[in-house]
Motif scaffolding. Structure first.
Motif, PDB file in Angstrom:
ATOM      1  N   ARG A 132      55.400 -37.173 -20.413  1.00 42.22           N
ATOM      2  CA  ARG A 132      55.090 -38.600 -20.432  1.00 42.22           C
ATOM      3  C   ARG A 132      53.666 -38.870 -20.945  1.00 42.22           C
ATOM      4  N   ALA A 133      52.702 -38.005 -20.560  1.00 46.44           N
ATOM      5  CA  ALA A 133      51.312 -38.207 -20.984  1.00 46.44           C
ATOM      6  C   ALA A 133      51.199 -38.158 -22.510  1.00 46.44           C
ATOM      7  N   LEU A 134      51.899 -37.197 -23.138  1.00 48.26           N
ATOM      8  CA  LEU A 134      51.856 -37.095 -24.594  1.00 48.26           C
ATOM      9  C   LEU A 134      52.578 -38.278 -25.241  1.00 48.26           C
ATOM     10  N   LEU A 135      53.698 -38.700 -24.629  1.00 45.07           N
ATOM     11  CA  LEU A 135      54.414 -39.873 -25.148  1.00 45.07           C
ATOM     12  C   LEU A 135      53.510 -41.098 -25.164  1.00 45.07           C
ATOM     13  N   LEU A 136      52.818 -41.338 -24.048  1.00 42.55           N
ATOM     14  CA  LEU A 136      51.938 -42.504 -23.965  1.00 42.55           C
ATOM     15  C   LEU A 136      50.789 -42.408 -24.964  1.00 42.55           C
ATOM     16  N   ASP A 137      50.269 -41.198 -25.146  1.00 42.51           N
ATOM     17  CA  ASP A 137      49.190 -41.009 -26.120  1.00 42.51           C
ATOM     18  C   ASP A 137      49.672 -41.322 -27.533  1.00 42.51           C
ATOM     19  N   ARG A 138      50.807 -40.742 -27.917  1.00 36.82           N
ATOM     20  CA  ARG A 138      51.345 -40.966 -29.269  1.00 36.82           C
ATOM     21  C   ARG A 138      51.755 -42.428 -29.479  1.00 36.82           C
ATOM     22  N   LEU A 139      52.316 -43.035 -28.422  1.00 36.63           N
ATOM     23  CA  LEU A 139      52.707 -44.440 -28.506  1.00 36.63           C
ATOM     24  C   LEU A 139      51.477 -45.330 -28.692  1.00 36.63           C
ATOM     25  N   GLY A 140      50.424 -45.013 -27.961  1.00 35.77           N
ATOM     26  CA  GLY A 140      49.178 -45.766 -28.098  1.00 35.77           C
ATOM     27  C   GLY A 140      48.609 -45.670 -29.503  1.00 35.77           C
ATOM     28  N   ARG A 141      48.641 -44.460 -30.073  1.00 37.19           N
ATOM     29  CA  ARG A 141      48.152 -44.274 -31.449  1.00 37.19           C
ATOM     30  C   ARG A 141      49.006 -45.047 -32.448  1.00 37.19           C
ATOM     31  N   ALA A 142      50.335 -44.991 -32.233  1.00 33.92           N
ATOM     32  CA  ALA A 142      51.251 -45.683 -33.144  1.00 33.92           C
ATOM     33  C   ALA A 142      51.031 -47.192 -33.101  1.00 33.92           C
ATOM     34  N   LEU A 143      50.829 -47.734 -31.903  1.00 30.66           N
ATOM     35  CA  LEU A 143      50.594 -49.172 -31.767  1.00 30.66           C
ATOM     36  C   LEU A 143      49.272 -49.588 -32.426  1.00 30.66           C
ATOM     37  N   THR A 144      48.249 -48.738 -32.266  1.00 30.45           N
ATOM     38  CA  THR A 144      46.955 -49.017 -32.903  1.00 30.45           C
ATOM     39  C   THR A 144      47.101 -49.020 -34.422  1.00 30.45           C
ATOM     40  N   TYR A 145      47.799 -47.998 -34.933  1.00 31.51           N
ATOM     41  CA  TYR A 145      48.023 -47.901 -36.381  1.00 31.51           C
ATOM     42  C   TYR A 145      48.819 -49.111 -36.885  1.00 31.51           C
ATOM     43  N   ALA A 146      49.866 -49.480 -36.132  1.00 33.50           N
ATOM     44  CA  ALA A 146      50.717 -50.601 -36.538  1.00 33.50           C
ATOM     45  C   ALA A 146      49.931 -51.907 -36.572  1.00 33.50           C
ATOM     46  N   ALA A 147      49.083 -52.124 -35.570  1.00 32.21           N
ATOM     47  CA  ALA A 147      48.280 -53.347 -35.533  1.00 32.21           C
ATOM     48  C   ALA A 147      47.293 -53.393 -36.690  1.00 32.21           C
ATOM     49  N   ARG A 148      46.707 -52.240 -37.010  1.00 30.74           N
ATOM     50  CA  ARG A 148      45.711 -52.186 -38.074  1.00 30.74           C
ATOM     51  C   ARG A 148      46.343 -52.401 -39.455  1.00 30.74           C
ATOM     52  N   HIS A 149      47.557 -51.872 -39.653  1.00 32.22           N
ATOM     53  CA  HIS A 149      48.204 -51.926 -40.972  1.00 32.22           C
ATOM     54  C   HIS A 149      49.372 -52.916 -41.032  1.00 32.22           C
ATOM     55  N   ARG A 150      49.474 -53.760 -40.005  1.00 28.85           N
ATOM     56  CA  ARG A 150      50.525 -54.785 -39.963  1.00 28.85           C
ATOM     57  C   ARG A 150      51.921 -54.178 -40.099  1.00 28.85           C
ATOM     58  N   ARG A 151      52.162 -53.191 -39.288  1.00 29.44           N
ATOM     59  CA  ARG A 151      53.476 -52.548 -39.238  1.00 29.44           C
ATOM     60  C   ARG A 151      54.093 -52.785 -37.861  1.00 29.44           C
ATOM     61  N   VAL A 152      55.308 -52.312 -37.695  1.00 26.97           N
ATOM     62  CA  VAL A 152      55.961 -52.421 -36.392  1.00 26.97           C
ATOM     63  C   VAL A 152      56.270 -51.023 -35.869  1.00 26.97           C
ATOM     64  N   VAL A 153      56.450 -50.931 -34.574  1.00 30.88           N
ATOM     65  CA  VAL A 153      56.783 -49.658 -33.934  1.00 30.88           C
ATOM     66  C   VAL A 153      58.064 -49.846 -33.139  1.00 30.88           C
TER      67      VAL A 153
END
Length: 201
Positions: A161-182
């Motif tokens: 779960r810890a790795l999932l939350l970390d990767r999810l957090g990174r994906a959301l940050t990337y999506a917000a920065r580049h106007r993408r969806v997750v």
């Protein structure tokens, strides 16, 4: 008689100096680390202890005769940044510590902790570099093992779960920065508890 005593005293001092020099030499050569000295202009080695050959497998002669030996010793992925860091620190006459990977003669990758002292003259001009390289491979393996335990299930080796939350957090940050969806897919296995109850986790 006085002359004989003077000569005898001089010989005694020479013997003491020689014995002390031998002790220092043996101490440097027997350390479980690579003791070295290099030219600050091109980082070519002017001295290296014999432990270098035992840790990395390259003959001492190569260290001393190949001007680019240190640069070529560094793992390609670490080379540019490591050389730039040493160059910048040397230009500022600043002693420094570098951690990088080196490639041994047999192809092994060895983690080195390189402690560097910049030696200057009385006018502040850099004269030479002196350092100690320590093999920290065992420490790095332990750090990686601990990090893996924190992010992977000990039994299955699968991400937790810890790795999932970390990767999810990174994906959301990337999506917000580049106007993408997750998208997140959640699977639930019906009656999976019966498997746990019957066969254990």
């Amino acid at each position: 008689l006085v002359i004989v005593e003077d000569v005898s005293e001089e010989e005694k001092l020479r013997e003491q100096a020689s014995a002390q020099e031998t002790r220092y030499h043996d101490l440097v050569q027997d350390l479980n680390a690579i003791v070295w000295e290099a030219d600050p202009a091109n980082f070519a080695f002017t001295f290296v202890s014999r432990r270098a050959e035992m840790i990395l497998g390259h003959p001492v002669e190569r260290w001393l005769t190949e001007p680019d030996f240190w640069a070529n010793l560094i793992h390609p992925e670490d080379r540019e940044q490591t050389i730039a860091s040493r160059r910048a620190a040397t230009a500022q006459s600043s002693s420094h510590v570098l951690v990088y990977r080196a490639v041994a003669a047999d192809g092994r990758v060895v983690w080195l902790h390189d402690i560097v002292r910049v030696v200057c003259d009385e006018k502040g001009r850099v004269q030479r570099l002196r350092g100690v390289m320590v093999d920290i491979g065992a420490r790095k393996e332990m750090e990686e093992h601990v990090a893996r335990l924190a992010t992977h299930d000990a039994l299955t080796g699968l991400p937790n779960r810890a790795l999932l939350l970390d990767r999810l957090g990174r994906a959301l940050t990337y999506a917000a920065r580049h106007r993408r969806v997750v998208a997140v897919l959640f699977l639930d296995l019906d009656r999976f508890q019966f498997v746990n109850d019957g066969y254990g986790h």
